[in-house]
Design a protein around this motif. Structure first.
Motif: not given
Length: 206
Positions: A172-186
């Motif tokens: 897994v390289v991208a996730v979301r929880q509510g108003s938060l998003i994160a990615t491993s990549f640039h």
């Protein structure tokens, strides 16, 4: 210093990392941006981007600048945030291989592993499908540089993208929880602004 304006303003945490690249990507998709280095600048923004860099250095500088608790408080209060690479580590609730003194801001119910894809020489690019962000017929070209991956996704978070090919297939390289998003990549380095556009739209909806 962040200007006080009535329109939505997205800050980029500017203690370390690729701050300028994120700001340019956000501006290309119509956002107003400013650098955030002090607690009073944080109070002016409607959302925050935490860029890539070195997560252990970023953690120490956030504490040195007196930003750790103000950041945690605003995230708990629902501040929309997007973290890329080291930013993903900063937003994770848990780090699988954290240094003894390393802390995070938290907010994402995930466990991440630092430098999971290897050293700088192991940097690579690949095409990704990112749920809710890119069209299946036009995948995102993702750039990975000493990137983390998500070791496990807790029940409150949602996986948005996984690596499809190679030794890391299924990670897994991208996730979301509510108003938060994160990615491993640039995405700020790949010339494709769709991740930033989706984040800006999320901020506007919020």
């Amino acid at each position: 210093m962040c200007p006080l304006v009535s329109t939505p303003l997205i800050g980029v945490l500017a203690v370390q990392g690729d701050v300028r690249e994120h700001a340019h990507a956000l501006e290309r998709v119509g956002a107003r941006t400013c650098a955030v280095r002090r607690p009073e600048e944080l109070t002016a923004v409607d959302a925050l981007v935490i860029p890539g860099g070195e997560s252990t250095v970023m953690d120490k500088l956030v504490r040195a600048f007196g930003l750790q608790e103000p950041l945690r408080e605003r995230l708990r209060d629902g501040l929309p945030a997007y973290g890329s690479c080291a930013g993903m580590i900063m937003l994770a609730d848990r780090i699988a291989d954290a240094r003894p003194d390393q802390e995070t801001l938290g907010g994402l119910d995930v466990t991440v592993r630092r430098n999971a894809f290897g050293r700088q020489v192991d940097s690579f690019e690949t095409d990704l499908q990112v749920e809710g962000i890119v069209e299946p017929e036009r995948p995102l070209r993702a750039v990975f540089i000493r990137a983390p991956w998500v070791e496990s996704v807790g029940p409150q978070a949602q996986a948005l993208a996984t690596v499809e090919h190679g030794p890391a297939a299924g990670r897994v390289v991208a996730v979301r929880q509510g108003s938060l998003i994160a990615t491993s990549f640039h995405p700020e380095m790949g010339g494709d602004d769709r991740v930033h556009a989706a984040f800006v739209q999320m901020v506007r909806s919020a």
